[in-house]
Write an enzyme that holds these catalytic residues in place. Structure first.
Site, PDB file in Angstrom:
ATOM      1  N   VAL A   1       3.934   0.821   2.388  1.00 43.29           N
ATOM      2  CA  VAL A   1       4.466  -0.513   3.265  1.00 43.29           C
ATOM      3  C   VAL A   1       4.711  -1.487   2.403  1.00 43.29           C
ATOM      4  CG1 VAL A   1       3.208  -2.094   4.814  1.00 43.29           C
ATOM      5  CG2 VAL A   1       2.642   0.364   4.864  1.00 43.29           C
TER       6      VAL A   1
ATOM      7  N   ALA B   1       3.862   7.572   3.874  1.00 39.11           N
ATOM      8  CA  ALA B   1       4.706   6.513   3.838  1.00 39.11           C
ATOM      9  C   ALA B   1       4.136   5.480   2.819  1.00 39.11           C
ATOM     10  CB  ALA B   1       5.113   6.150   5.105  1.00 39.11           C
TER      11      ALA B   1
ATOM     12  N   ALA C   1       0.867  -1.305   0.034  1.00 37.36           N
ATOM     13  CA  ALA C   1      -0.165  -0.028  -0.135  1.00 37.36           C
ATOM     14  C   ALA C   1       0.914   1.117   0.022  1.00 37.36           C
ATOM     15  CB  ALA C   1      -0.985   0.013   1.298  1.00 37.36           C
ATOM     16  N   SER C   2       0.250   2.293  -0.535  1.00 40.93           N
ATOM     17  CA  SER C   2       1.260   3.560  -0.530  1.00 40.93           C
ATOM     18  C   SER C   2       0.147   4.651  -0.376  1.00 40.93           C
ATOM     19  CB  SER C   2       1.350   3.829  -2.116  1.00 40.93           C
ATOM     20  OG  SER C   2       2.267   4.777  -2.117  1.00 40.93           O
ATOM     21  N   ALA C   3       0.614   5.398   0.750  1.00 41.12           N
ATOM     22  CA  ALA C   3      -0.376   6.655   1.172  1.00 41.12           C
ATOM     23  C   ALA C   3       0.623   7.794   1.310  1.00 41.12           C
ATOM     24  CB  ALA C   3      -0.483   6.502   2.759  1.00 41.12           C
ATOM     25  N   SER C   4      -0.141   9.006   1.701  1.00 44.17           N
ATOM     26  CA  SER C   4       0.702  10.217   1.353  1.00 44.17           C
ATOM     27  C   SER C   4       2.073  10.581   2.168  1.00 44.17           C
ATOM     28  CB  SER C   4      -0.401  11.264   1.928  1.00 44.17           C
ATOM     29  OG  SER C   4      -0.536  11.127   3.316  1.00 44.17           O
TER      30      SER C   4
ATOM     31  N   ASP D   1      -7.530   7.741  13.144  1.00 40.52           N
ATOM     32  CA  ASP D   1      -7.405   7.787  11.783  1.00 40.52           C
ATOM     33  C   ASP D   1      -7.931   6.271  11.182  1.00 40.52           C
ATOM     34  OD1 ASP D   1      -6.644   8.648   9.141  1.00 40.52           O
ATOM     35  OD2 ASP D   1      -4.564   7.813   8.728  1.00 40.52           O
TER      36      ASP D   1
ATOM     37  N   LYS E   1       7.168  -0.315   6.950  1.00 36.03           N
ATOM     38  CA  LYS E   1       6.777   1.184   6.760  1.00 36.03           C
ATOM     39  C   LYS E   1       7.767   2.081   6.691  1.00 36.03           C
ATOM     40  CE  LYS E   1       3.116   4.450   8.007  1.00 36.03           C
ATOM     41  NZ  LYS E   1       2.007   4.630   8.954  1.00 36.03           N
TER      42      LYS E   1
END
Length: 542
Positions: free
Chosen positions: A120, A118, A113-116, A277, A142
């Site tokens: 994983v 970081a 997964a890719s978020a704003s 969150d 992460k």
């Protein structure tokens, strides 16, 4: 405003114009064949992490956004374009000081997964001594995005500039306290940039809920964790977004929804430490027992807590609202300083009744906390309501929990689950158990201070003696006062003895686990005796 801020604001405006987003401000814009939600999502992604987080927050507010826009922004939660996995590998090696092959038995450079902030990666740790190859713990790694701190600092500075301009030139914005709100947001997002802190959050949540059948939190591998790298136990749950999959497994959605509400309110009122969150990308389900599904949580960068006063006022407000005690709601807002001290309670009470009565004509299961809060804030503007930055995270999380719960089970009665938790908390805070616990804590200090007070009194008499002008009538008055004081002191000592006895008796019963009717009766007798003794002391004083 610095030249850098001016340049960044110009870049923001250019990006909004390039994606033809003027329609969101009620302006005409050039026709664009792409859906408006997609254009908004792409613009936020292009503007960077701070704006992606803003889009994530908006995606949890279907009460404010059209469904097509909310659905598109939901993709920001864990589908932000990734950075190269090889670069992530280099960051891990630099942080831990060893080649990736020595650190992990396997490391997948394709992110899970890719978020704003970081992304994983899946990995596996080496087996323990004597362990077979491939038997080591399965983990997720992460990794912070490269240069993310620099980009966040730049955009937060721009937000502060815009907040100051809004407070200066827009009267309505002053009530919203934009500087304080940005300060709170800055605190939250900077915390997210420290993965050691996130590891601490995960460890505390795990400790608070270890052994619970409601939720599971992964183990932190501290030897592999640094400020920009976090290694956690990998979980095998089903993402909460996969409703069709969960439905096919026969998961009881009512149980799942009610457990989500219970977790939130227990985190807020029992633990005073809540996962703030809880969007669908961070929530997984253990469906091994479909009739009793449980949650699995990830991503602990944003957490929240409240002061004792805010906890108390929040619980009392919720209880007063749903008991329709609007006068108490108005009083609480004044006591807590949420509205100016000069506000007339009767006027604010009437305004609250105007908001609440139409809502409470519906069944409790049909009442939306989100809609309710919005209407309340609209009314409170008339009374110069001050936005409470410390409650922003709580409000956002509550709205997210409600939205997720209603998505799982539209008949969800939020209040049926929440009310008993808050009532128990209130009893624990102001009931006899809390009073006795406080007394138990104060007894040692009282016992230590009494001899000191006596010594000080004797020393005072030794140094100054009795007043020289005591004639016969004065001596008789002194005798009467000594007699009265002696009786009062005796009653006070008796009262304190009974209170202490009640506290000790209750403590022993509570510790032994034998809180039977006889224990309760004995404690009640001692407590009542203490009250009588106290009353006699008061009468003697008169």
């Amino acid at each position: 405003m610095t030249p850098r801020d001016v340049g960044r604001i110009g870049q923001i405006l250019y990006t909004l114009r390039r994606y033809h987003l003027g329609e969101f401000a009620g302006r005409r814009s050039a026709r664009d064949p792409r859906p408006r939600g997609s254009r908004l999502r792409m613009a936020l992604e292009e503007l960077g992490p701070v704006f992606v987080k803003f889009g994530q927050a908006l995606s949890t507010r279907p009460d404010l956004l059209p469904p097509d826009v909310a659905t598109e922004l939901a993709q920001l939660q864990d589908r932000v374009p990734p950075f190269p996995g090889e670069e992530a590998q280099r960051i891990v090696e630099a942080a831990l000081g060893k080649p990736i092959g020595e650190l992990f038995e396997s490391f997948d450079t394709t992110p899970l997964a890719s978020a704003s902030i970081a992304q994983v990666h899946a990995a596996q740790l080496p087996p323990g001594p004597g362990g077979a190859p491939g038997s080591g713990p399965r983990v997720v790694v992460k990794v912070l995005r490269p240069d993310v701190q620099k980009h966040v600092a730049r955009d937060v500075a721009v937000l502060h500039t815009l907040a100051r301009m809004a407070a200066r030139f827009v009267p309505e914005a002053r009530r919203l306290r934009p500087d304080a709100v940005i300060d709170e947001y800055e605190h939250v997002i900077l915390d997210e940039l420290d993965l050691m802190r996130e590891g601490g959050n995960a460890a505390l949540l795990r400790r608070n809920w270890l052994g619970s059948e409601l939720i599971y939190h992964p183990l932190v591998f501290w030897d592999y964790t640094r400020p920009n790298v976090l290694v956690l136990e990998r979980i095998d749950g089903i993402c909460i977004r996969e409703l069709a999959h969960l439905r096919a497994l026969g998961v009881d959605f009512q149980v799942l929804a009610e457990r989500g509400v219970e977790i939130f309110f227990r985190q807020v009122f029992r633990d005073n430490f809540f996962h703030a969150d809880m969007h669908p990308g961070n929530i997984f389900v253990d469906a091994s027992d479909p009739a009793h599904p449980s949650y699995q949580a990830v991503d602990f960068g944003i957490v929240g807590s409240l002061s004792d006063a805010d906890q108390r006022y929040l619980a009392e407000n919720f209880l007063a609202f749903f008991n329709r005690d609007y006068k108490r709601v108005a009083e609480l807002h004044l006591e807590s300083g949420w509205i100016p001290a000069g506000t007339r309670v009767q006027d604010f009470e009437s305004a609250i009744r105007t908001v609440c009565e139409p809502i409470f004509e519906k069944p409790l299961k049909d009442i939306s906390f989100g809609f309710f809060l919005l209407r309340l804030f609209q009314i409170a503007r008339r009374f110069d309501y001050q936005v409470q930055p410390q409650l922003v995270l709580l409000q956002k999380t509550l709205l997210t929990v409600e939205g997720l719960g209603r998505q799982l089970y539209p008949e969800l009665d939020l209040w049926k689950t929440a009310k008993p938790i808050m009532e128990d908390w209130m009893r624990a805070r102001i009931g006899p158990r809390k009073m006795l616990a406080t007394l138990r804590g104060q007894v040692p200090a009282l016992a230590e201070s009494l001899p000191l007070l006596v010594q000080q009194a004797v020393r005072h008499l030794e140094l100054r003696g009795l007043p020289p002008a005591l004639d016969g009538s004065g001596l008789e008055a002194l005798r009467r006062e000594i007699s009265t004081t002696g009786r009062r002191l005796a009653w006070m000592i008796a009262g304190a003895t009974f209170w202490i006895g009640a506290a000790l008796l209750f403590s022993v019963a509570e510790t032994s686990g034998h809180l039977t009717a006889s224990w309760v009766a004995a404690t009640g007798t001692l407590t009542f005796s203490g009250i009588v003794a106290w009353w006699q002391a008061v009468r003697a004083r008169r």
